[in-house]
Design a protein around this motif. Structure first.
Motif, PDB file in Angstrom:
ATOM      1  N   TRP A  39     -18.031 -24.961 -22.258  1.00 31.03           N
ATOM      2  CA  TRP A  39     -18.340 -23.619 -21.686  1.00 31.03           C
ATOM      3  C   TRP A  39     -20.441 -23.919 -21.902  1.00 31.03           C
ATOM      4  O   TRP A  39     -21.099 -23.245 -20.775  1.00 31.03           O
ATOM      5  CB  TRP A  39     -18.035 -22.335 -21.655  1.00 31.03           C
ATOM      6  N   ARG A  71     -10.150 -24.493 -30.242  1.00 35.65           N
ATOM      7  CA  ARG A  71     -10.530 -24.556 -28.857  1.00 35.65           C
ATOM      8  C   ARG A  71      -9.655 -24.787 -27.579  1.00 35.65           C
ATOM      9  O   ARG A  71      -8.555 -24.620 -28.648  1.00 35.65           O
ATOM     10  CB  ARG A  71     -10.675 -26.558 -28.722  1.00 35.65           C
ATOM     11  N   GLU A  72      -9.397 -24.017 -26.484  1.00 32.18           N
ATOM     12  CA  GLU A  72      -8.539 -23.188 -25.681  1.00 32.18           C
ATOM     13  C   GLU A  72      -7.369 -25.097 -24.856  1.00 32.18           C
ATOM     14  O   GLU A  72      -6.354 -25.057 -25.698  1.00 32.18           O
ATOM     15  CB  GLU A  72      -9.200 -22.932 -24.315  1.00 32.18           C
ATOM     16  N   HIS A 122     -14.072 -19.925 -29.829  1.00 29.37           N
ATOM     17  CA  HIS A 122     -14.537 -20.457 -28.580  1.00 29.37           C
ATOM     18  C   HIS A 122     -13.841 -19.427 -27.308  1.00 29.37           C
ATOM     19  O   HIS A 122     -14.183 -19.584 -26.578  1.00 29.37           O
ATOM     20  CB  HIS A 122     -13.665 -22.153 -29.069  1.00 29.37           C
ATOM     21  N   ARG A 123     -12.733 -18.666 -27.768  1.00 28.81           N
ATOM     22  CA  ARG A 123     -12.401 -17.407 -26.621  1.00 28.81           C
ATOM     23  C   ARG A 123     -13.396 -16.290 -27.164  1.00 28.81           C
ATOM     24  O   ARG A 123     -13.926 -16.293 -25.715  1.00 28.81           O
ATOM     25  CB  ARG A 123     -11.024 -16.592 -27.714  1.00 28.81           C
ATOM     26  N   TYR A 126     -12.997 -16.908 -13.583  1.00 29.87           N
ATOM     27  CA  TYR A 126     -12.233 -16.631 -15.374  1.00 29.87           C
ATOM     28  C   TYR A 126     -12.486 -14.419 -14.760  1.00 29.87           C
ATOM     29  O   TYR A 126     -13.184 -14.241 -14.264  1.00 29.87           O
ATOM     30  CB  TYR A 126     -13.142 -16.781 -15.907  1.00 29.87           C
ATOM     31  N   GLU A 142     -17.539 -17.641 -26.738  1.00 35.67           N
ATOM     32  CA  GLU A 142     -17.912 -18.437 -25.805  1.00 35.67           C
ATOM     33  C   GLU A 142     -17.311 -18.396 -24.360  1.00 35.67           C
ATOM     34  O   GLU A 142     -17.765 -18.537 -23.335  1.00 35.67           O
ATOM     35  CB  GLU A 142     -17.580 -19.506 -26.455  1.00 35.67           C
ATOM     36  N   LYS A 143     -16.026 -18.214 -24.171  1.00 38.94           N
ATOM     37  CA  LYS A 143     -15.585 -18.577 -22.557  1.00 38.94           C
ATOM     38  C   LYS A 143     -16.007 -17.075 -21.893  1.00 38.94           C
ATOM     39  O   LYS A 143     -16.256 -17.218 -21.136  1.00 38.94           O
ATOM     40  CB  LYS A 143     -14.053 -18.619 -22.437  1.00 38.94           C
TER      41      LYS A 143
END
Length: 388
Positions: A297, A212-213, A226-227, A238, A229-230
């Motif tokens: 997100w 996760r970030e 998750h990269r 963004y 996902e964002k």
């Protein structure tokens, strides 16, 4: 994402007896005599103190106390310092928790991880050969063998499905079919989440795949689920990835999932790994899903939540016949609390999935959290019951 779990490398497992998890439990200490298989661990901000640096082979109990001001974790790692043999996480300040594991003779590494980041505070640990032999009935031998075979089949099947669903997901993402990719994202991840404690045992692959970030270390490149996902659920301000960047991240995810599948195919599991894995999946729920931190997100946390519970239940049901013979009250309690948690999850179903977590009421989130905590307590006693 969180780091734990319990898969061994194929080479290490080849040296593990089939019924290693049934080795004689540590005998209780009497008077001032200290149980040689019970090791106390004190984790502080800058130290990880163990009461012993070695123990006899068999059922070991690490009694971990967090004297620091941050949440900590404790790991028993293989000699390579990467393969996770067993772990316990989310140990809050002033909290004491136990990790029970069946450890064959060999060299290991222990690690406390204050703040749950970095490589942790590490030390060598030795498990010595022991003359204590297993005392196992024929019925229990069959129960153990059945649990091991069924769990291996389950993990291998979920891993195979993870490869297939990830292939579909990355193809949609690279093609710019974002609505379809968003719909498939939580379904594909469910296969990862059901076997998360096994997947996370590979310390090199897990951060590349599921970081996760908010958990990134300084200088760590962010890749994985998750990269992407964002990028699919872009927050305000963004900057979207270019098609070339999308392809690079998608191909990297597929490569790591394929590597994971190849490694999982060669694994076997002892019953303490199965039991600890069940407990570890509930810790995953408590540490990320029920808080809404996992899917920052997409807010598809309840898909992950259900998948972790699925995996935990499969692990529990695999060893249930063993526990029913040794501790029927615990077996009954676990069945009841799994059922209670599932009823709450079912209330959040929507269509073929679940409500998005940012739309779940605070009251319902509290009820889910309470049910997770209620299940976590008896589940924390599962491994000791299996190995007794």
């Amino acid at each position: 994402m969180r780091k734990p779990a319990l898969a061994m490398t194929a080479a290490a497992l080849a040296a593990t007896p089939l019924f290693a998890a049934c080795t004689e439990n540590a005998s209780s200490a009497t008077g001032d005599e200290k149980d040689p298989r019970t090791v106390t661990v004190t984790s502080s901000a800058d130290a990880c103190k163990l009461s012993a640096t070695s123990a006899p082979a068999g059922t070991l109990t690490f009694e971990v106390t967090n004297t620091g001001s941050e949440v900590t974790e404790f790991y028993l790692l293989g000699a390579d310092g990467m393969t996770i043999k067993a772990e316990i996480e989310n140990i809050g300040p002033s909290i004491n928790r136990k990790l029970t594991v069946d450890a064959p003779a060999g060299t290991y590494v222990t690690a406390c991880k204050p703040g749950m980041k970095g490589d942790g505070i590490r030390a060598d640990f030795t498990v010595d050969e022991s003359g204590d032999g297993p005392t196992v009935s024929a019925d229990e031998q069959q129960q153990v063998a059945t649990a091991q075979a069924n769990y291996k089949a389950y993990v291998n099947d979920q891993s195979d499905q993870l490869v297939t669903s990830t292939q579909r997901f990355v193809a949609l993402y690279k093609a710019g079919k974002d609505d379809e990719a968003r719909a498939l994202y939580p379904q594909a991840r469910a296969h990862w989440e059901r076997i998360e404690t096994v997947a996370e045992s590979f310390g090199d692959l897990d951060p590349l795949t599921d970081a996760r970030e908010a958990d990134l270390e300084p200088g760590q490149k962010w890749t994985g689920w998750h990269r992407i996902e964002k990028d699919l659920w872009a927050p305000a301000g963004y900057r979207a990835l270019t098609p070339q960047q999308r392809t690079a991240y998608a191909d990297d995810l597929m490569k790591n999932i394929t590597t994971l599948d190849g490694r999982i195919a060669g694994l076997d599991y002892t019953v303490d790994q199965i039991a600890n894995g069940s407990r570890g999946l509930l810790e995953e729920v408590a540490g990320g899903k029920v808080t809404g931190e996992e899917e920052a997100w997409s807010h598809t946390d309840l898909w992950d939540f259900q998948a972790n519970v699925d995996g935990a239940r499969v692990g529990w049901e695999g060893v249930k016949p063993i526990v029913e013979a040794k501790d029927p009250a615990l077996a009954k309690q676990l069945d009841e609390r799994f059922g209670a948690l599932q009823k709450l999850l079912d209330r959040q179903r929507s269509g073929n999935g679940f409500a998005f977590y940012d739309r779940v009421s605070a009251t319902d989130k509290k009820a889910l959290s309470d049910a997770v905590n209620a299940l976590s307590e008896p589940l924390s006693r599962l491994t000791a019951a299996v190995l007794s």
